[in-house]
Design an enzyme around this catalytic site. Sequence first.
Site, short mmCIF file in Angstrom:
data_model
loop_
_atom_site.label_atom_id
_atom_site.label_comp_id
_atom_site.label_asym_id
_atom_site.label_seq_id
_atom_site.Cartn_x
_atom_site.Cartn_y
_atom_site.Cartn_z
N THR A 225 22.72 2.13 12.58
CA THR A 225 22.73 1.99 13.85
C THR A 225 23.06 3.59 14.02
OG1 THR A 225 24.90 1.41 13.74
CG2 THR A 225 23.22 -0.36 14.60
N GLY B 201 22.93 7.12 16.66
CA GLY B 201 21.84 8.08 17.27
C GLY B 201 20.51 8.23 16.35
N THR B 202 21.13 8.53 15.31
CA THR B 202 19.82 9.24 14.51
C THR B 202 18.61 8.44 14.39
OG1 THR B 202 21.77 10.55 13.38
CG2 THR B 202 19.51 10.32 12.49
N ASP C 152 26.50 -2.35 9.12
CA ASP C 152 27.76 -2.49 9.51
C ASP C 152 28.01 -3.07 11.07
OD1 ASP C 152 26.80 -0.07 10.64
OD2 ASP C 152 28.02 1.26 9.71
N ASN D 5 31.66 13.75 8.43
CA ASN D 5 32.88 13.94 7.46
C ASN D 5 32.09 13.39 6.25
OD1 ASN D 5 32.55 11.07 7.97
ND2 ASN D 5 34.69 11.09 8.51
N HIS E 141 30.51 10.43 5.96
CA HIS E 141 30.71 8.77 5.93
C HIS E 141 29.19 8.30 5.89
CE1 HIS E 141 31.12 8.02 10.39
NE2 HIS E 141 29.93 7.83 10.23
N GLY F 82 27.02 4.15 6.41
CA GLY F 82 27.87 3.05 6.75
C GLY F 82 28.95 3.54 7.39
N GLU G 276 34.38 5.74 4.83
CA GLU G 276 35.06 7.07 5.19
C GLU G 276 35.37 7.80 4.00
OE1 GLU G 276 34.83 7.72 8.28
OE2 GLU G 276 35.35 6.60 9.73
N ARG H 136 31.06 8.13 22.62
CA ARG H 136 30.15 8.38 23.69
C ARG H 136 29.36 7.22 24.38
NH1 ARG H 136 27.88 9.69 18.58
NH2 ARG H 136 25.70 9.29 18.53
N LYS I 254 25.49 18.25 12.32
CA LYS I 254 25.26 17.79 10.97
C LYS I 254 24.99 18.54 9.84
CE LYS I 254 26.05 13.49 12.28
NZ LYS I 254 24.83 12.43 12.30
C1 F6R Z 1 25.71 3.30 11.50
C2 F6R Z 1 26.39 4.03 10.52
C3 F6R Z 1 26.76 5.67 10.52
C4 F6R Z 1 25.99 6.23 11.27
C5 F6R Z 1 26.65 7.82 11.22
C6 F6R Z 1 25.81 8.73 11.97
O1 F6R Z 1 25.16 1.99 11.23
O2 F6R Z 1 26.56 3.21 9.41
O3 F6R Z 1 27.23 5.61 9.27
O4 F6R Z 1 24.95 6.48 10.51
O5 F6R Z 1 27.83 7.64 11.85
O6 F6R Z 1 25.79 8.26 13.20
P1 F6R Z 1 24.73 9.15 14.28
O7 F6R Z 1 23.46 8.94 13.90
O8 F6R Z 1 25.05 8.39 15.78
O9 F6R Z 1 25.29 10.33 14.21
#
Ligand code: F6R
Length: 242
Positions: A36, A38-39, A67, A136, A138, A140, A143, A167, A202
């Site tokens: 899930t 934004g990307t 997740d 950072n 991560h 999923g 962390e 957001r 990123k």
């Molecule tokens: C979402 C997930 C996260 C996002 C990451 C980037 O299922 O596992 O690891 O891929 O936080 O989020 P965005 O795409 O909103 O920058």
Amino acid sequence: MKVMECQTYEELSQTAARIVGDTIKKNSGAVLGLATGGTPEGTYRGLIRLHQTENLSFQNVTTVNLDEYAGLSSDDPNSYHYYMNHRFFQHIDSQPSQHFIPNGHADDLESECRRYEQLVKSLGGTDIQLLGIGRNGHIGFNEPGTPFESRTHIVTLNEQTRQANARYFSSIDSVPTKALTMGIQTILTSKRILLLISGNSKAEAAKKLLEGDISEDFPASALHLHSDVTVLIDREAAALRP
Ligand code: F6R
């Protein structure tokens, strides 16, 4: 690790949708690992377009998400269940019984993690896993510091991740503090991994990943241990590319 640089987010999204679509064309019963955030939103729009314009069918496809937040019910607009239903599943012809997302509202979250891990295993792992990356590093909700051998588990979200995801919520206080996530080892069991990296925010994470050092302090670096990873990166995210 194969790196494909795209000019724009739109191009990245269309390329990702094509790669996932081709996986389904080759194997109509493919198991898709989904993310899930934004990307991947553009990728889901691209897949919906392939469904509408090229008859790409999801009827035999199974999906497993990475997740879910703990404490949110599936109809909560901030839950990943809701995100998936509204941004993707409602627009394609897949079977709701074949969509799997961790249940963040389970009474016993530990046993939910075990059930989910077993489920992924019983499906034979995913054929392709879509991933985004946190600033950072991560993947999923794993962390920094998460062991590479981790399986589906409960995590405490760190402040940077909660701030980044605020957001979508009315305030930072409403962002859950815990989540359930596939572990790094669970992710690595996928046959193929497609990592999407987009935008200025990123660029540092992309640089660190592509420098190639492997460390649990930077979870995405575990992807260097997998033999079939494609990174799709747009120009902004590639600005500091080594
Ligand atoms: C979402 C997930 C996260 C996002 C990451 C980037 O299922 O596992 O690891 O891929 O936080 O989020 P965005 O795409 O909103 O920058």
